[in-house]
Design a protein around this motif. Structure first.
Motif, PDB file in Angstrom:
ATOM      1  N   ASP A 165       0.798  -1.221   0.000  1.00  0.00           N
ATOM      2  CA  ASP A 165       0.000   0.000   0.000  1.00  0.00           C
ATOM      3  C   ASP A 165       0.838   1.282   0.000  1.00  0.00           C
ATOM      4  O   ASP A 165       1.857   1.371   0.690  1.00  0.00           O
ATOM      5  CB  ASP A 165      -0.934   0.024   1.213  1.00  0.00           C
ATOM      6  CG  ASP A 165      -1.971  -1.085   1.157  1.00  0.00           C
ATOM      7  OD1 ASP A 165      -2.406  -1.427   0.036  1.00  0.00           O
ATOM      8  OD2 ASP A 165      -2.342  -1.622   2.213  1.00  0.00           O
ATOM      9  N   ARG A 166       0.363   2.255  -0.764  1.00  0.00           N
ATOM     10  CA  ARG A 166       0.960   3.585  -0.794  1.00  0.00           C
ATOM     11  C   ARG A 166      -0.154   4.596  -0.523  1.00  0.00           C
ATOM     12  O   ARG A 166      -1.316   4.333  -0.829  1.00  0.00           O
ATOM     13  CB  ARG A 166       1.612   3.865  -2.148  1.00  0.00           C
ATOM     14  CG  ARG A 166       2.685   2.840  -2.531  1.00  0.00           C
ATOM     15  CD  ARG A 166       3.876   2.897  -1.595  1.00  0.00           C
ATOM     16  NE  ARG A 166       4.854   1.863  -1.871  1.00  0.00           N
ATOM     17  CZ  ARG A 166       4.944   0.716  -1.213  1.00  0.00           C
ATOM     18  NH1 ARG A 166       4.085   0.434  -0.222  1.00  0.00           N
ATOM     19  NH2 ARG A 166       5.877  -0.164  -1.501  1.00  0.00           N
ATOM     20  N   ALA A 167       0.190   5.738   0.029  1.00  0.00           N
ATOM     21  CA  ALA A 167      -0.853   6.692   0.409  1.00  0.00           C
ATOM     22  C   ALA A 167      -0.417   8.132   0.218  1.00  0.00           C
ATOM     23  O   ALA A 167       0.760   8.480   0.349  1.00  0.00           O
ATOM     24  CB  ALA A 167      -1.271   6.463   1.864  1.00  0.00           C
ATOM     25  N   MET A 168      -1.405   8.964  -0.089  1.00  0.00           N
ATOM     26  CA  MET A 168      -1.244  10.410  -0.155  1.00  0.00           C
ATOM     27  C   MET A 168      -2.355  11.011   0.695  1.00  0.00           C
ATOM     28  O   MET A 168      -3.437  10.431   0.796  1.00  0.00           O
ATOM     29  CB  MET A 168      -1.393  10.923  -1.595  1.00  0.00           C
ATOM     30  CG  MET A 168      -0.362  10.408  -2.569  1.00  0.00           C
ATOM     31  SD  MET A 168      -0.765  11.022  -4.253  1.00  0.00           S
ATOM     32  CE  MET A 168       0.772  10.641  -5.115  1.00  0.00           C
ATOM     33  N   MET A 169      -2.117  12.155   1.301  1.00  0.00           N
ATOM     34  CA  MET A 169      -3.178  12.804   2.073  1.00  0.00           C
ATOM     35  C   MET A 169      -3.115  14.304   1.902  1.00  0.00           C
ATOM     36  O   MET A 169      -2.036  14.909   1.833  1.00  0.00           O
ATOM     37  CB  MET A 169      -3.108  12.394   3.540  1.00  0.00           C
ATOM     38  CG  MET A 169      -1.786  12.627   4.213  1.00  0.00           C
ATOM     39  SD  MET A 169      -1.498  11.486   5.600  1.00  0.00           S
ATOM     40  CE  MET A 169      -1.129   9.956   4.729  1.00  0.00           C
ATOM     41  N   ASP A 171      -3.227  13.353  11.958  1.00  0.00           N
ATOM     42  CA  ASP A 171      -3.839  12.133  12.499  1.00  0.00           C
ATOM     43  C   ASP A 171      -3.706  10.962  11.537  1.00  0.00           C
ATOM     44  O   ASP A 171      -3.448   9.825  11.949  1.00  0.00           O
ATOM     45  CB  ASP A 171      -5.318  12.378  12.812  1.00  0.00           C
ATOM     46  CG  ASP A 171      -5.520  13.315  13.996  1.00  0.00           C
ATOM     47  OD1 ASP A 171      -4.528  13.610  14.684  1.00  0.00           O
ATOM     48  OD2 ASP A 171      -6.666  13.750  14.216  1.00  0.00           O
ATOM     49  N   THR A 172      -3.882  11.229  10.237  1.00  0.00           N
ATOM     50  CA  THR A 172      -3.764  10.162   9.246  1.00  0.00           C
ATOM     51  C   THR A 172      -2.311   9.725   9.107  1.00  0.00           C
ATOM     52  O   THR A 172      -2.010   8.534   8.959  1.00  0.00           O
ATOM     53  CB  THR A 172      -4.317  10.611   7.884  1.00  0.00           C
ATOM     54  OG1 THR A 172      -5.625  11.163   8.053  1.00  0.00           O
ATOM     55  CG2 THR A 172      -4.409   9.441   6.922  1.00  0.00           C
ATOM     56  N   LYS A 173      -1.409  10.693   9.159  1.00  0.00           N
ATOM     57  CA  LYS A 173       0.020  10.376   9.111  1.00  0.00           C
ATOM     58  C   LYS A 173       0.398   9.438  10.253  1.00  0.00           C
ATOM     59  O   LYS A 173       1.133   8.459  10.051  1.00  0.00           O
ATOM     60  CB  LYS A 173       0.840  11.660   9.195  1.00  0.00           C
ATOM     61  CG  LYS A 173       2.343  11.441   9.309  1.00  0.00           C
ATOM     62  CD  LYS A 173       3.081  12.775   9.389  1.00  0.00           C
ATOM     63  CE  LYS A 173       4.577  12.571   9.617  1.00  0.00           C
ATOM     64  NZ  LYS A 173       5.324  13.850   9.632  1.00  0.00           N
ATOM     65  N   ALA A 174      -0.128   9.698  11.457  1.00  0.00           N
ATOM     66  CA  ALA A 174       0.177   8.846  12.604  1.00  0.00           C
ATOM     67  C   ALA A 174      -0.312   7.413  12.364  1.00  0.00           C
ATOM     68  O   ALA A 174       0.361   6.437  12.749  1.00  0.00           O
ATOM     69  CB  ALA A 174      -0.471   9.416  13.861  1.00  0.00           C
ATOM     70  N   LEU A 175      -1.464   7.273  11.699  1.00  0.00           N
ATOM     71  CA  LEU A 175      -1.991   5.939  11.401  1.00  0.00           C
ATOM     72  C   LEU A 175      -1.145   5.230  10.351  1.00  0.00           C
ATOM     73  O   LEU A 175      -0.990   4.006  10.394  1.00  0.00           O
ATOM     74  CB  LEU A 175      -3.440   6.045  10.935  1.00  0.00           C
ATOM     75  CG  LEU A 175      -4.452   6.492  11.993  1.00  0.00           C
ATOM     76  CD1 LEU A 175      -5.825   6.690  11.373  1.00  0.00           C
ATOM     77  CD2 LEU A 175      -4.521   5.475  13.131  1.00  0.00           C
ATOM     78  N   MET A 176      -0.610   5.991   9.399  1.00  0.00           N
ATOM     79  CA  MET A 176       0.265   5.388   8.388  1.00  0.00           C
ATOM     80  C   MET A 176       1.534   4.843   9.055  1.00  0.00           C
ATOM     81  O   MET A 176       1.965   3.717   8.773  1.00  0.00           O
ATOM     82  CB  MET A 176       0.656   6.423   7.324  1.00  0.00           C
ATOM     83  CG  MET A 176      -0.497   6.990   6.505  1.00  0.00           C
ATOM     84  SD  MET A 176      -1.463   5.787   5.590  1.00  0.00           S
ATOM     85  CE  MET A 176      -2.988   5.812   6.565  1.00  0.00           C
ATOM     86  N   ILE A 177       2.111   5.649   9.935  1.00  0.00           N
ATOM     87  CA  ILE A 177       3.327   5.230  10.637  1.00  0.00           C
ATOM     88  C   ILE A 177       3.048   4.015  11.513  1.00  0.00           C
ATOM     89  O   ILE A 177       3.846   3.066  11.569  1.00  0.00           O
ATOM     90  CB  ILE A 177       3.875   6.399  11.483  1.00  0.00           C
ATOM     91  CG1 ILE A 177       4.356   7.525  10.549  1.00  0.00           C
ATOM     92  CG2 ILE A 177       5.011   5.936  12.382  1.00  0.00           C
ATOM     93  CD1 ILE A 177       4.759   8.794  11.259  1.00  0.00           C
ATOM     94  N   LYS A 178       1.893   4.026  12.174  1.00  0.00           N
ATOM     95  CA  LYS A 178       1.508   2.893  13.019  1.00  0.00           C
ATOM     96  C   LYS A 178       1.380   1.609  12.206  1.00  0.00           C
ATOM     97  O   LYS A 178       1.691   0.518  12.681  1.00  0.00           O
ATOM     98  CB  LYS A 178       0.175   3.203  13.710  1.00  0.00           C
ATOM     99  CG  LYS A 178      -0.296   2.128  14.679  1.00  0.00           C
ATOM    100  CD  LYS A 178      -1.597   2.542  15.356  1.00  0.00           C
ATOM    101  CE  LYS A 178      -2.085   1.460  16.314  1.00  0.00           C
ATOM    102  NZ  LYS A 178      -3.374   1.854  16.965  1.00  0.00           N
ATOM    103  N   ALA A 179       0.951   1.762  10.933  1.00  0.00           N
ATOM    104  CA  ALA A 179       0.792   0.596  10.059  1.00  0.00           C
ATOM    105  C   ALA A 179       2.107   0.167   9.426  1.00  0.00           C
ATOM    106  O   ALA A 179       2.152  -0.828   8.692  1.00  0.00           O
ATOM    107  CB  ALA A 179      -0.226   0.903   8.972  1.00  0.00           C
ATOM    108  N   GLY A 180       3.190   0.925   9.682  1.00  0.00           N
ATOM    109  CA  GLY A 180       4.500   0.557   9.174  1.00  0.00           C
ATOM    110  C   GLY A 180       4.929   1.263   7.913  1.00  0.00           C
ATOM    111  O   GLY A 180       5.986   0.947   7.353  1.00  0.00           O
ATOM    112  N   LEU A 181       4.149   2.229   7.458  1.00  0.00           N
ATOM    113  CA  LEU A 181       4.512   2.976   6.260  1.00  0.00           C
ATOM    114  C   LEU A 181       5.456   4.122   6.624  1.00  0.00           C
ATOM    115  O   LEU A 181       5.352   4.707   7.699  1.00  0.00           O
ATOM    116  CB  LEU A 181       3.268   3.536   5.563  1.00  0.00           C
ATOM    117  CG  LEU A 181       2.457   2.562   4.691  1.00  0.00           C
ATOM    118  CD1 LEU A 181       1.742   1.527   5.551  1.00  0.00           C
ATOM    119  CD2 LEU A 181       1.435   3.318   3.842  1.00  0.00           C
TER     120      LEU A 181
END
Length: 273
Positions: free
Chosen positions: A231-235, A244-254
């Motif tokens: 998975d890749r993501a942009m916000m 908040d979304t960045k924190a979730l990405m980091i938590k998921a290992g991204l």
């Protein structure tokens, strides 16, 4: 604002060699008392990557330009430039920009930039684009770019607003892509739009961060939870949403990427106002 040139004019008028060009408004559409889009002529020399932003604005009463960063909502191949804007009653720029009409002039900066570009991400299987409000604008560019579908097997765009009417731009644009001559055949089975509201009743309600955390987003879409290997993501949106979304990405290992060091997710830090 003046309306000296015809709406179909495509050539830019130079303000000064390094300053913004003066472009003609080709179309304006108002969605709510808070949101509207407009299209401008595009200088032949203006080059950008889908997802980038540029400075646009109006001259102040003293003649100096009043400029703000706006994501270009049109794709890099488009002969015109589209922008999606919020209306701020007391905003130095948007309080005036919301009144533009076809034939009026808008200033356009010469140097597009930004991190919400495909080259800032490492290769992956699935691309998420998380947006709130006018943060959908750079994704309006990217979903109309064939390169997006050549790089990813699945593209998921989320758009969260307070009210249902504020989702009109994203829903209309995504719906129109199936008949788009350039990407119409590419989006089928690859592109999904997931819209939510936070105030007005709607089938999907809640902040996107809540729907990521409780897993509803993935269940509704029929996809597995976030995985850095695929998975890749942009916000793009409010600062609170991005953090908040960045924190979730980091938590998921991204890992956060950039133009200089591509990785699994990127954020945009420039805002229109």
């Amino acid at each position: 604002m003046s309306a000296e040139a015809p709406a179909g004019q495509t050539a830019a008028v130079k303000v000064n060699p390094n300053g913004p060009t003066e472009e003609t408004v080709l179309a304006v559409e108002h969605y709510t008392d808070r949101l509207f889009r407009f299209r401008l002529t595009r200088p032949q020399s203006f080059r950008f990557r889908s997802g980038e932003f540029v400075m646009i604005g109006l001259p102040k009463e003293d003649g100096k330009p009043l400029l703000r960063a706006y994501s270009v909502a049109s794709p890099s191949w488009d002969e015109e430039l589209e922008f999606y804007s919020i209306k701020v009653p007391d905003g130095p720029l948007t309080s005036r920009l919301q009144s533009i009409k076809v034939g009026d002039k808008v200033l356009l900066g010469r140097k597009p930039t930004g991190t919400l570009v495909l080259d800032a991400l490492t290769p992956g299987k699935r691309l998420y684009m998380f947006s709130t409000g006018t943060g959908f604008a750079p994704f309006a560019s990217l979903v109309r770019d064939p390169d997006t579908y050549e790089r990813y097997e699945q593209v998921i765009v989320t758009h969260t607003c307070r009210d249902v009417a504020e989702l009109t731009y994203s829903r209309n644009l995504i719906d129109s892509l199936k008949d788009d001559p350039l990407v119409g055949e590419l989006v089928g089975g690859k592109l999904a739009l997931y819209t939510t509201t936070t105030r007005e009743p709607y089938p999907n309600m809640g902040r996107i961060t809540t729907l990521i955390e409780n897993g509803k987003l993935f269940t509704d879409l029929g996809v597995p939870p976030l995985d850095p290997s695929t998975d890749r993501a942009m916000m793009c949106g409010s600062m609170e949403m991005i953090q908040d979304t960045k924190a979730l990405m980091i938590k998921a290992g991204l890992t956060e990427g950039s133009n200089a060091a591509p990785a699994e997710f990127v954020i945009e830090k420039a805002f229109a106002g």
